[in-house]
Design a protein around this motif. Sequence first.
Motif, PDB file in Angstrom:
ATOM      1  N   MET A 153       1.200  -1.323  -0.481  1.00  0.00           N
ATOM      2  CA  MET A 153      -0.145  -0.118  -0.236  1.00  0.00           C
ATOM      3  C   MET A 153       0.734   1.872  -0.216  1.00  0.00           C
ATOM      4  SD  MET A 153      -3.036  -0.743   1.972  1.00  0.00           S
ATOM      5  CE  MET A 153      -2.122  -1.742   3.460  1.00  0.00           C
ATOM      6  N   PHE A 154       2.158   0.984   0.442  1.00  0.00           N
ATOM      7  CA  PHE A 154       2.518   2.441   1.145  1.00  0.00           C
ATOM      8  C   PHE A 154       3.185   2.771  -0.460  1.00  0.00           C
ATOM      9  CE2 PHE A 154       7.190   3.619   1.855  1.00  0.00           C
ATOM     10  CZ  PHE A 154       6.558   5.130   2.219  1.00  0.00           C
ATOM     11  N   GLU A 155       3.898   1.992  -1.379  1.00  0.00           N
ATOM     12  CA  GLU A 155       4.699   1.431  -2.392  1.00  0.00           C
ATOM     13  C   GLU A 155       4.023   2.200  -3.682  1.00  0.00           C
ATOM     14  OE1 GLU A 155       6.540  -1.091  -5.791  1.00  0.00           O
ATOM     15  OE2 GLU A 155       6.218  -2.193  -4.071  1.00  0.00           O
ATOM     16  N   ALA A 156       1.990   1.856  -3.334  1.00  0.00           N
ATOM     17  CA  ALA A 156       1.234   2.374  -4.533  1.00  0.00           C
ATOM     18  C   ALA A 156       0.741   3.936  -4.291  1.00  0.00           C
ATOM     19  CB  ALA A 156      -0.195   0.953  -4.316  1.00  0.00           C
ATOM     20  N   ILE A 157       0.598   4.246  -2.829  1.00  0.00           N
ATOM     21  CA  ILE A 157       0.637   5.304  -2.545  1.00  0.00           C
ATOM     22  C   ILE A 157       1.870   6.597  -3.013  1.00  0.00           C
ATOM     23  CG2 ILE A 157       0.098   6.823  -0.780  1.00  0.00           C
ATOM     24  CD1 ILE A 157      -1.161   4.732   0.363  1.00  0.00           C
ATOM     25  N   VAL A 158       3.074   6.222  -2.714  1.00  0.00           N
ATOM     26  CA  VAL A 158       4.614   7.005  -2.988  1.00  0.00           C
ATOM     27  C   VAL A 158       4.447   6.786  -4.763  1.00  0.00           C
ATOM     28  CG1 VAL A 158       6.533   6.896  -2.769  1.00  0.00           C
ATOM     29  CG2 VAL A 158       5.035   6.381  -1.307  1.00  0.00           C
ATOM     30  N   LYS A 159       4.318   6.116  -4.604  1.00  0.00           N
ATOM     31  CA  LYS A 159       4.880   5.610  -6.717  1.00  0.00           C
ATOM     32  C   LYS A 159       3.545   6.365  -7.032  1.00  0.00           C
ATOM     33  CE  LYS A 159       5.592   1.424  -8.573  1.00  0.00           C
ATOM     34  NZ  LYS A 159       5.916   0.648  -9.160  1.00  0.00           N
ATOM     35  N   ASN A 160       2.746   5.993  -7.384  1.00  0.00           N
ATOM     36  CA  ASN A 160       0.974   6.446  -8.137  1.00  0.00           C
ATOM     37  C   ASN A 160       0.837   7.719  -7.959  1.00  0.00           C
ATOM     38  OD1 ASN A 160       1.154   4.287  -9.612  1.00  0.00           O
ATOM     39  ND2 ASN A 160      -0.051   3.291  -8.107  1.00  0.00           N
ATOM     40  N   LEU A 161       0.457   8.325  -6.545  1.00  0.00           N
ATOM     41  CA  LEU A 161       0.880   9.530  -6.386  1.00  0.00           C
ATOM     42  C   LEU A 161       1.164  10.149  -6.568  1.00  0.00           C
ATOM     43  CD1 LEU A 161      -2.650   8.538  -3.190  1.00  0.00           C
ATOM     44  CD2 LEU A 161      -2.874   8.841  -5.953  1.00  0.00           C
ATOM     45  N   ILE A 162       2.217  10.351  -5.518  1.00  0.00           N
ATOM     46  CA  ILE A 162       3.820  11.330  -6.047  1.00  0.00           C
ATOM     47  C   ILE A 162       4.425  11.050  -7.282  1.00  0.00           C
ATOM     48  CG2 ILE A 162       5.538  12.026  -4.425  1.00  0.00           C
ATOM     49  CD1 ILE A 162       4.039  10.831  -2.459  1.00  0.00           C
ATOM     50  N   PHE A 163       4.455  10.126  -7.437  1.00  0.00           N
ATOM     51  CA  PHE A 163       5.676  10.326  -8.837  1.00  0.00           C
ATOM     52  C   PHE A 163       4.893  10.173 -10.004  1.00  0.00           C
ATOM     53  CE2 PHE A 163       8.970   7.528  -6.079  1.00  0.00           C
ATOM     54  CZ  PHE A 163       9.432   8.437  -5.838  1.00  0.00           C
ATOM     55  N   ILE A 164       3.834  10.300 -10.006  1.00  0.00           N
ATOM     56  CA  ILE A 164       2.823  10.198 -10.871  1.00  0.00           C
ATOM     57  C   ILE A 164       2.311  11.698 -11.721  1.00  0.00           C
ATOM     58  CG2 ILE A 164       0.782   8.941 -12.942  1.00  0.00           C
ATOM     59  CD1 ILE A 164       2.246   6.355 -12.267  1.00  0.00           C
TER      60      ILE A 164
END
Length: 80
Positions: free
Chosen positions: A46-57
């Motif tokens: 869940m943390f990876e999905a939040i960081v990768k999708n919400l922040i980086f994208i």
Amino acid sequence: MSWIAPLEMNMSISQNIYEGHSNNCLVDLAQKIAIYAIIPLALVVMFEAIVKNLIFINLANVCITILNSTHDWYHARPGN
């Protein structure tokens, strides 16, 4: 007295699951697997999905938007 009662933390269910020991060894094994493997893995995913999708994208989309607008602004100038 307030109209809506304030919420209170109730950890009795989690504490019973964490501290509970079952008579069935398979249930006890499943509880240990869930506590020590599945739940931490789910938190990492869940943390990876939040960081990768919400922040980086979103940050990449902001950068692309800025680059596109500066490119359009540069070509819209007189003489180009």
